[in-house]
Design a protein around this motif. Structure first.
Motif, PDB file in Angstrom:
ATOM      1  N   ALA A  63      58.694  75.368  34.183  1.00  0.00           N
ATOM      2  CA  ALA A  63      58.570  74.071  33.490  1.00  0.00           C
ATOM      3  C   ALA A  63      57.600  74.138  32.291  1.00  0.00           C
ATOM      4  N   GLY A  94      66.097  77.288  30.536  1.00  0.00           N
ATOM      5  CA  GLY A  94      66.087  75.828  30.385  1.00  0.00           C
ATOM      6  C   GLY A  94      67.453  75.240  30.096  1.00  0.00           C
ATOM      7  N   LEU A 124      67.232  72.230  33.650  1.00  0.00           N
ATOM      8  CA  LEU A 124      66.411  72.632  34.802  1.00  0.00           C
ATOM      9  C   LEU A 124      66.605  71.653  35.954  1.00  0.00           C
ATOM     10  N   GLU A 152      52.232  71.531  34.761  1.00  0.00           N
ATOM     11  CA  GLU A 152      52.999  70.842  33.712  1.00  0.00           C
ATOM     12  C   GLU A 152      52.079  70.225  32.656  1.00  0.00           C
TER      13      GLU A 152
END
Ligand code: AMP
Ligand code: GLY
Length: 431
Positions: A72, A101, A147, A49
């Motif tokens: 992500a 998403g 998500l 991330e």
């Protein structure tokens, strides 16, 4: 080429394993990787991330191609960020990644492009959603828009279950802002398959299909997980169905997005329900599936690095994919308690005894001194190839046989749909 793989699960291990076989590869890194990936790539202590940290690493190490595993960072715009720094990254940009998403974005795109999907309604407040549920008479499916790590979908048997799903998402905010909107959709019946395809925004090259086992328990019982195993090919997915999926789903999607100014480069994953009325899309993911990748990639004979490179340079029309005709099966070994709370740090034994031909992809492991320990819900994916799905499954379970850690559990019926079909077909032939 110097390659960086982003992520640290079984999917990334399978990608690293395959990329290492490329004659074009000079060096491979994985961020953050895991205990098993560390044997095949240099692991970089940077979370998937942390897209700024990854960009800085790629610049410093002059990475030629970054391959993004999880959703992500894609949804957060890692590919756009890399491009802005003159770096090449495999995966869709943030706008294209909205297909995963935002379920609402995906549903509206499907309606716009005429792609078959379940009928649905969208709600941003609880009361109208509950009123709508009272007007339905059959079962339905409640989905959080954003998500939710695969947990934002509740298949409701009745109105009470559906109402509590809406409250869980919108009132208790179980998935945070992912629950700003809910989608209530018609419940479809059929067998599910996952179809992944490479695309450079123009050419679409489908991979071999696979089937994943989302429920934790044998016979598809218990709560949903990230996936307890997979196999490829699913016999239910015939050539005729494949033609339909290409002409009714994959090509209209990629061309439709292009018409809307979105050039989708990367892997598009279609989660399909094969209904009596043909294939319907349950969801799109903007990445390789996990564990699907662990059965699809071992069947790929072509140089994966050449394919990924062609996607990023929009030269996919020059590529043809070559597939092993053998089947593949993967059994996921999970920590006690998964998909609920589980303990980590359990010593893993028996990996050195795995029979030849069995591949063990690591999902949640770490090196603890000279030993390997569990470090996640899904721990290992034990994969094998075989002349039939049945043979691949048998060899994979032989591989599972010698491996152990405290609390380990796994499904004993991977590929059950295919195996009952194989059995009835051999019975047909014997009659
Ligand atoms: P999704 O994340 O949208 O793929 O949903 C997760 C799982 O929920 C799917 O793999 C299906 O098993 C189930 N599911 C989702 N949508 C539907 C639907 N419309 N009808 C029946 N089952 C569904
Ligand atoms: N196996 C399901 C997924 O990757 O989303």
């Amino acid at each position: 080429m110097k390659v960086l793989v982003v992520g640290g699960g079984g999917r990334e291990h399978a990608l690293v394993w395959k990329l290492r076989q490329s004659p074009r590869l000079t060096k491979i890194y994985c961020a953050p990787g895991n205990g098993g990936i560390a044997a095949d790539a240099e692991c970089v202590p940077c979370k998937a991330e942390d897209i700024i940290g990854l960009r800085d690493f790629a610049l410093a190490e002059k990475i030629d191609l970054t391959v993004v595993g999880p959703e992500a960072p894609l949804v957060a715009g890692i590919v756009d960020l890399f491009q802005a720094s003159g770096l090449r990254a495999f995966g869709p940009g943030a706008r294209a990644a909205l297909l995963e998403g935002s379920k609402l974005f995906a549903k509206e795109a499907m309606v716009r492009y005429g792609i078959p999907t379940a009928g649905f309604q969208v709600f941003r407040e609880i009361e109208p959603a509950c009123r709508y549920l009272r007007s339905l008479d059959g079962p339905c499916v409640v989905k959080a828009d954003g998500l939710a790590a695969g947990k934002g979908v509740i298949v409701a048997e009745n109105r009470a279950e559906a109402e509590s799903a809406v409250r869980l998402i919108m009132e208790e905010r179980a998935f945070g802002t992912a629950g700003d909107a809910v989608i209530i959709e018609e419940r479809l019946e059929g067998e599910e398959v996952s179809v992944l395809a490479f695309t450079d925004g123009q050419t679409v090259l489908p991979m071999v299909a696979s089937q994943d086992h989302k429920r934790v328990g044998d016979g598809d019982t218990g709560p949903n997980t990230g996936g307890m195993g997979a196999y490829s090919p699913p016999p239910v997915y015939t050539r005729a169905l494949h033609e339909q999926v290409c002409s009714q789903v994959l090509n209209p999607l990629i061309q439709g997005l292009r018409g809307d100014g979105i050039n989708y480069r990367g892997v598009i994953y279609a989660g399909l329900m094969l209904t009596a009325n043909g294939p319907y899309v349950l969801e799109f993911n903007c990445r390789f599936g996990d564990p699907e990748t662990q059965v699809v990639i071992p069947r790929l004979r072509s140089d994966l690095l050449a394919v990924l490179d062609a996607v990023v340079s929009e030269r996919l029309s020059e590529i043809a994919l070559d597939w092993d005709t053998r089947a593949a099966a993967c059994v996921v070994l999970a920590s006690g308690g998964y998909p609920g709370p589980y303990e980590s740090g359990k010593a893993i034994a028996g990996l050195e005894q795995v029979p030849p031909g069995v591949m063990v992809f690591h999902s949640g492991t770490r090196n603890a001194g000279s030993k390997l320990a569990t470090a996640g819900g899904r721990v290992l994916g034990v994969t094998a190839l075989g002349a039939t799905v049945g043979q691949a499954v048998r060899v994979a379970y032989q591989g599972v046989g010698g491996i152990s850690f405290e609390g380990m559990h796994f499904r004993r019926d991977i590929a059950h749909c295919a195996l009952s079909r194989e059995r009835s077909e051999s019975l047909d032939q014997s009659m």
